[in-house]
Design a protein around this motif. Structure first.
Motif, PDB file in Angstrom:
ATOM      1  N   ARG A  24       2.684  -3.535   3.542  1.00 51.26           N
ATOM      2  CA  ARG A  24       2.197  -2.563   2.553  1.00 51.26           C
ATOM      3  C   ARG A  24       0.672  -2.570   2.486  1.00 51.26           C
ATOM      4  NH1 ARG A  24       0.689  -3.240  -2.523  1.00 51.26           N
ATOM      5  NH2 ARG A  24       1.652  -5.296  -2.728  1.00 51.26           N
ATOM      6  N   LEU A  25       0.085  -3.756   2.432  1.00 45.91           N
ATOM      7  CA  LEU A  25      -1.371  -3.849   2.347  1.00 45.91           C
ATOM      8  C   LEU A  25      -2.037  -3.353   3.631  1.00 45.91           C
ATOM      9  CD1 LEU A  25      -1.701  -7.319   0.582  1.00 45.91           C
ATOM     10  CD2 LEU A  25      -2.155  -5.072  -0.410  1.00 45.91           C
ATOM     11  N   VAL A  27      -0.884  -1.053   5.671  1.00 44.76           N
ATOM     12  CA  VAL A  27      -0.775   0.407   5.687  1.00 44.76           C
ATOM     13  C   VAL A  27      -1.787   1.027   4.729  1.00 44.76           C
ATOM     14  CG1 VAL A  27       0.712   2.360   5.108  1.00 44.76           C
ATOM     15  CG2 VAL A  27       1.623   0.455   6.441  1.00 44.76           C
ATOM     16  N   GLU A  28      -1.938   0.422   3.551  1.00 41.64           N
ATOM     17  CA  GLU A  28      -2.820   0.978   2.527  1.00 41.64           C
ATOM     18  C   GLU A  28      -4.302   0.805   2.857  1.00 41.64           C
ATOM     19  OE1 GLU A  28      -1.703  -0.916  -1.088  1.00 41.64           O
ATOM     20  OE2 GLU A  28       0.167   0.232  -1.325  1.00 41.64           O
ATOM     21  N   HIS A  29      -4.661  -0.349   3.401  1.00 43.85           N
ATOM     22  CA  HIS A  29      -6.082  -0.675   3.570  1.00 43.85           C
ATOM     23  C   HIS A  29      -6.520  -0.839   5.022  1.00 43.85           C
ATOM     24  CE1 HIS A  29      -6.081  -1.313  -0.753  1.00 43.85           C
ATOM     25  NE2 HIS A  29      -5.097  -2.193  -0.623  1.00 43.85           N
ATOM     26  N   GLN A  33      -8.658  -5.170   6.984  1.00 49.77           N
ATOM     27  CA  GLN A  33      -9.150  -5.367   5.613  1.00 49.77           C
ATOM     28  C   GLN A  33      -8.239  -6.269   4.790  1.00 49.77           C
ATOM     29  OE1 GLN A  33     -12.176  -4.169   5.014  1.00 49.77           O
ATOM     30  NE2 GLN A  33     -12.079  -3.372   7.108  1.00 49.77           N
ATOM     31  N   VAL A  34      -7.192  -6.765   5.387  1.00 49.97           N
ATOM     32  CA  VAL A  34      -6.223  -7.584   4.661  1.00 49.97           C
ATOM     33  C   VAL A  34      -6.458  -9.059   4.951  1.00 49.97           C
ATOM     34  CG1 VAL A  34      -3.775  -8.070   4.315  1.00 49.97           C
ATOM     35  CG2 VAL A  34      -4.523  -5.729   4.744  1.00 49.97           C
ATOM     36  N   ASP A  38      -4.872 -12.137   0.110  1.00 51.06           N
ATOM     37  CA  ASP A  38      -4.369 -10.888  -0.486  1.00 51.06           C
ATOM     38  C   ASP A  38      -2.854 -10.792  -0.363  1.00 51.06           C
ATOM     39  OD1 ASP A  38      -7.015 -10.125  -0.976  1.00 51.06           O
ATOM     40  OD2 ASP A  38      -7.192  -9.197   1.005  1.00 51.06           O
ATOM     41  N   ARG A 104      10.301   1.423   7.655  1.00 48.88           N
ATOM     42  CA  ARG A 104       9.325   0.338   7.563  1.00 48.88           C
ATOM     43  C   ARG A 104       8.909  -0.130   8.956  1.00 48.88           C
ATOM     44  NH1 ARG A 104      10.291  -5.557   4.808  1.00 48.88           N
ATOM     45  NH2 ARG A 104      11.625  -5.810   6.628  1.00 48.88           N
ATOM     46  N   GLU A 107       6.468   2.275  10.518  1.00 50.87           N
ATOM     47  CA  GLU A 107       5.119   2.119   9.974  1.00 50.87           C
ATOM     48  C   GLU A 107       4.404   0.960  10.654  1.00 50.87           C
ATOM     49  OE1 GLU A 107       5.001   3.625   5.404  1.00 50.87           O
ATOM     50  OE2 GLU A 107       5.997   1.708   5.773  1.00 50.87           O
TER      51      GLU A 107
END
Length: 228
Positions: A24-25, A27-29, A33-34, A38, A104, A107
Motif C-alpha cells: 500500500r505504501l 503504491v501510494e508513495h 520513498q518507503v 514506515d 493486489r 499492483e
C-alpha cells in the motif's frame, strides 16, 4: 493436516499485515520513498519485529505477489493423482500459481517491472520453491529418492527463475538507471505460461527417469506400483 496453533496464526497475521502495508505504501508513495520504519508503523509492529520477517522493503513488497506461493505449488503437486507424471503435475502447478493473480498482485507486478531492486527480489524468491517441493517429490519417490528430490526441486526453481527473467525483460532498451516503463509489463494472461512450460520441459526426462527407478525398486521389493 494439523491446524496451526495460536502462535503460528499470530505470526501469519503479522506477516500478512506487513505485506499489505508494504504494498500500500509503495503504491501510494513509490517504493523509493518507503522506509522499513514506515511499513512497521503501518502494520502496528516495531522495526525489530519487521526484521524478523523481511530482510528489506523490497522483500516485503515482493511478498505481496509471492506470498506462500511455494507452499501452494507443493500442495498442488501433492494433490495430483499418482497416475499423473511428476513432470506434468509440477508444470501445471507452477503455471497455475504463477498466472492466477488478483488485483493486489497486479499492483505489485507493476511496481516490480519499474524497479531493478524489486525485480531482483522477485527473482530471488524463486529459490523458496525448492524446500517444500523437494519434500513432496521425495514422498513420491520414496526414501531412496531424497537426494534426487532435492536436485529436481532445485532444477525447477532455476527453470522458473529463467522463465521469469525472460518475462520481465524490458521490451525496449532500458535507460542508464536500468528502470523501465510500466508499459513493458507482460501480464500473466500473455506469454508467461508458455515461457514457464518451455523452461520446465527439459526437466521432464529426469523426472520420468526418477519415477521409473522408483517403480523398479518397488517392484523388486515386491510392491509394484499401479502406474502406467
Amino acid at each position: 493436516m494439523t491446524a496451526p496453533g495460536l502462535r503460528e496464526r499470530k505470526k501469519q497475521a503479522t506477516r500478512e499485515a506487513l505485506r499489505a502495508a508494504a504494498l500500500r505504501l509503495a503504491v501510494e508513495h513509490g517504493p523509493d520513498q518507503v522506509r522499513v520504519e514506515d511499513i512497521a508503523e503501518a502494520a502496528g509492529v516495531s522495526p525489530r519485529t519487521y526484521n524478523n520477517y523481511f530482510a528489506s522493503r523490497e522483500q516485503a513488497i515482493v511478498s505481496a505477489v509471492t506470498a506462500d506461493r511455494e507452499a501452494r505449488i507443493a500442495a498442488a503437486v501433492a494433490a495430483r493423482p499418482e497416475a499423473v507424471h511428476l513432470a506434468d503435475a509440477i508444470t501445471e502447478a507452477v503455471v497455475e500459481q504463477y498466472t492466477n493473480t488478483g488485483e493486489r498482485e497486479h499492483e505489485a507486478l507493476l511496481l516490480i517491472t519499474n524497479r531493478t531492486a524489486l525485480r531482483d527480489a522477485f527473482l530471488d524468491a524463486t529459490a523458496d520453491i525448492e524446500p517444500p517441493l523437494a519434500a513432496v517429490i521425495a514422498e513420491r519417490l520414496g526414501d531412496a529418492g531424497a537426494h534426487t528430490a532435492r536436485v529436481l526441486a532445485a532444477s525447477v526453481a532455476a527453470a522458473v527463475r529463467i522463465a521469469l527473467e525472460g518475462w520481465l525483460r524490458p521490451a525496449g532498451n532500458a535507460g542508464a538507471t536500468g528502470s523501465v516503463g510500466a508499459g513493458s509489463l507482460v501480464v500473466p494472461s500473455g506469454p508467461l505460461p508458455d515461457q514457464l512450460r518451455t523452461a520446465l520441459a527439459p526437466l521432464a526426462p529426469a523426472f520420468d527417469a526418477a519415477e521409473r527407478r522408483t517403480v523398479r525398486e518397488s517392484t523388486r521389493r515386491g510392491h509394484p506400483l499401479d502406474r502406467q
